[in-house]
Write a protein that holds these residues in place. Structure first.
Motif, PDB file in Angstrom:
ATOM      1  N   THR A  46     -20.735  33.111 -50.195  1.00 38.18           N
ATOM      2  CA  THR A  46     -20.002  33.230 -48.930  1.00 38.18           C
ATOM      3  C   THR A  46     -20.937  33.660 -47.802  1.00 38.18           C
ATOM      4  OG1 THR A  46     -17.946  33.731 -50.096  1.00 38.18           O
ATOM      5  CG2 THR A  46     -18.055  34.367 -47.783  1.00 38.18           C
ATOM      6  N   SER A  61     -13.874  34.605 -47.645  1.00 37.95           N
ATOM      7  CA  SER A  61     -13.821  33.750 -48.814  1.00 37.95           C
ATOM      8  C   SER A  61     -12.448  33.088 -48.883  1.00 37.95           C
ATOM      9  CB  SER A  61     -14.083  34.568 -50.078  1.00 37.95           C
ATOM     10  OG  SER A  61     -14.622  33.717 -51.052  1.00 37.95           O
ATOM     11  N   GLU A  88     -18.187  26.442 -52.346  1.00 39.94           N
ATOM     12  CA  GLU A  88     -18.485  27.486 -53.327  1.00 39.94           C
ATOM     13  C   GLU A  88     -18.013  27.050 -54.711  1.00 39.94           C
ATOM     14  OE1 GLU A  88     -17.881  31.557 -52.263  1.00 39.94           O
ATOM     15  OE2 GLU A  88     -17.892  31.108 -50.122  1.00 39.94           O
TER      16      GLU A  88
HETATM   17 MG    MG Z   1     -17.365  33.734 -52.173  1.00 44.82          MG
END
Ligand code: MG
Ligand code: ADP
Length: 364
Positions: free
Chosen positions: A242, A260, A312
């Motif tokens: 992140t 996030s 991610e």
């Molecule tokens: Mg993250």
């Protein structure tokens, strides 16, 4: 040669633009400390979208007046300069605006070309060392070919041309960034100073990881605009995925703080940077553990020109990701002691191939 040097020095001293030969194509020189001259040069190049210019100096002592050299940089100077290597260091803010990068860094080279060194030495100031073609055009190795490709308006911007005939067709200089913890090759030329395709480096703080993220996007900026860029982020929980995505957002000029997106899969942010605008999609694939869920999300449709995807938990979905034209960069982050993080950054084959052609138009 003496007459050519004299007229070149006079022209540069007057803020004019001079085309000069180097060991890596014809370059376009302006007094790098003269804002009007640099403006003329930027007008000539056009469509550079904030890409920094590099400068040519006559020796290391002159370089040190414009950049701060660390040990990494000194070693590269000793080993490779003069030669087809551009070394990026922190700038001292001593050149005209638009020459240093938006990170305050500055690329310096010492061309292995006595005529140019003599001109710069007599001028007593660095000159820009960009290639003499307009942006998007082929790198020039012969003056007639260069002129043939230019509009009359562009031709008129060139005040003096030092014609050294047909130059050997060498690749552009290797560009090495020495401002991070390990030297990073931003562009591979003839000289292999370090691993060119992939970066392995260590960061010592979240801020440094964010900086690296910005550089990754800058390096692929042409791809962002033309086809889009997918940045796959790998690493365990808390690795810094992140943080890296935040660096991407910062670079794109997004003011909002990225958090996030774990429970929403995707967050969208609009950006505008220089003449380009687009969207950043921050995706979290943590929960996406079956092909069925992945297909339902249709994330592949997000990719496209002007789109940056920071994904991610890339390892979770990479096998399913549709093969689109968007370039891909995969960043693997591994925690070390304290605030240390090892970053392993690889560029996909499609990106390497395209990058090779789009990068050739920049610096000599
Ligand atoms: Mg993250
Ligand atoms: P992930 O998204 O990979 O789960 P985050 O980016 O949310 O991880 O968290 C990374 C954490 O590690 C943050 O608290 C950040 O402050 C910390 N950190 C410490 N050193 C670094 C570094 N060098 N780079 C990135 N993050 C770091």
């Amino acid at each position: 040669m003496a007459a050519a040097v004299r007229s070149a020095v006079r022209a540069l001293d007057n803020g004019q633009l001079v085309v000069f030969p180097t060991e890596t194509s014809y370059g376009l020189g302006a007094d790098a400390t003269n804002p009007q001259a640099v403006n003329q040069l930027l007008k000539y190049k056009s469509r550079r979208q904030g890409k920094p210019l590099s400068i040519a100096v006559s020796d290391q002592a002159m370089a040190e007046r414009y950049v701060e050299l660390n040990d990494q940089a000194r070693q590269i100077y000793q080993r490779w300069l003069p030669g087809p290597v551009t070394v990026v260091s922190p700038g001292r803010g001593a050149v005209a605006s638009g020459v240093e990068s938006e990170f305050g860094t500055l690329g310096v080279r010492i061309p292995d070309y006595p005529l140019v060194l003599e001109i710069v030495r007599r001028l007593g100031r660095p000159i820009t060392a960009t290639s003499a073609n307009a942006s998007g055009q082929a790198r020039p190795y012969a003056i007639l070919k260069l002129l043939a490709r230019l509009t009359p308006a562009r031709q008129r911007l060139l005040d003096l041309v030092l014609d050294a005939g047909q130059l050997p067709v060498n690749p552009p200089s290797t560009v090495i960034d020495t401002t991070l913890s390990a030297p990073v090759t931003l562009r591979a030329g003839k000289v292999a100073v370090s691993d060119a395709a992939d970066w392995r480096l260590e960061t010592f703080s979240p801020a440094e990881t964010r900086q690296v993220a910005g550089r990754v996007v800058l390096r692929h900026w042409d791809r962002v605009v033309q086809a889009g860029l997918v940045i796959g982020l790998e690493g365990e929980l808390g690795a810094g995925k992140t943080v890296f995505a935040q660096g991407v957002a910062e670079f794109l000029g997004i003011d909002e703080q990225l958090s996030s997106p774990t429970f929403i899969y995707a967050a969208e942010y609009a950006f505008r940077r220089h003449q380009a605008s687009g969207q950043l999609y921050h995706l979290d694939m943590w929960k996406v553990d079956t092909r069925r869920i992945f297909d339902r999300l249709e994330v592949g449709r997000l990719a496209g020109p002007g789109r940056v995807l920071a994904v991610e938990w890339w390892n979770q979905v990479k096998a399913w990701w549709p093969a689109s034209q968007a370039a891909r960069v995969v960043v693997r982050i591994e925690p070390g002691q304290d605030q240390r993080r090892h970053l392993n950054i690889t560029n996909s084959a499609v990106d390497r191939a395209v990058n090779h052609t789009s990068d050739t138009a920049r610096q000599p």
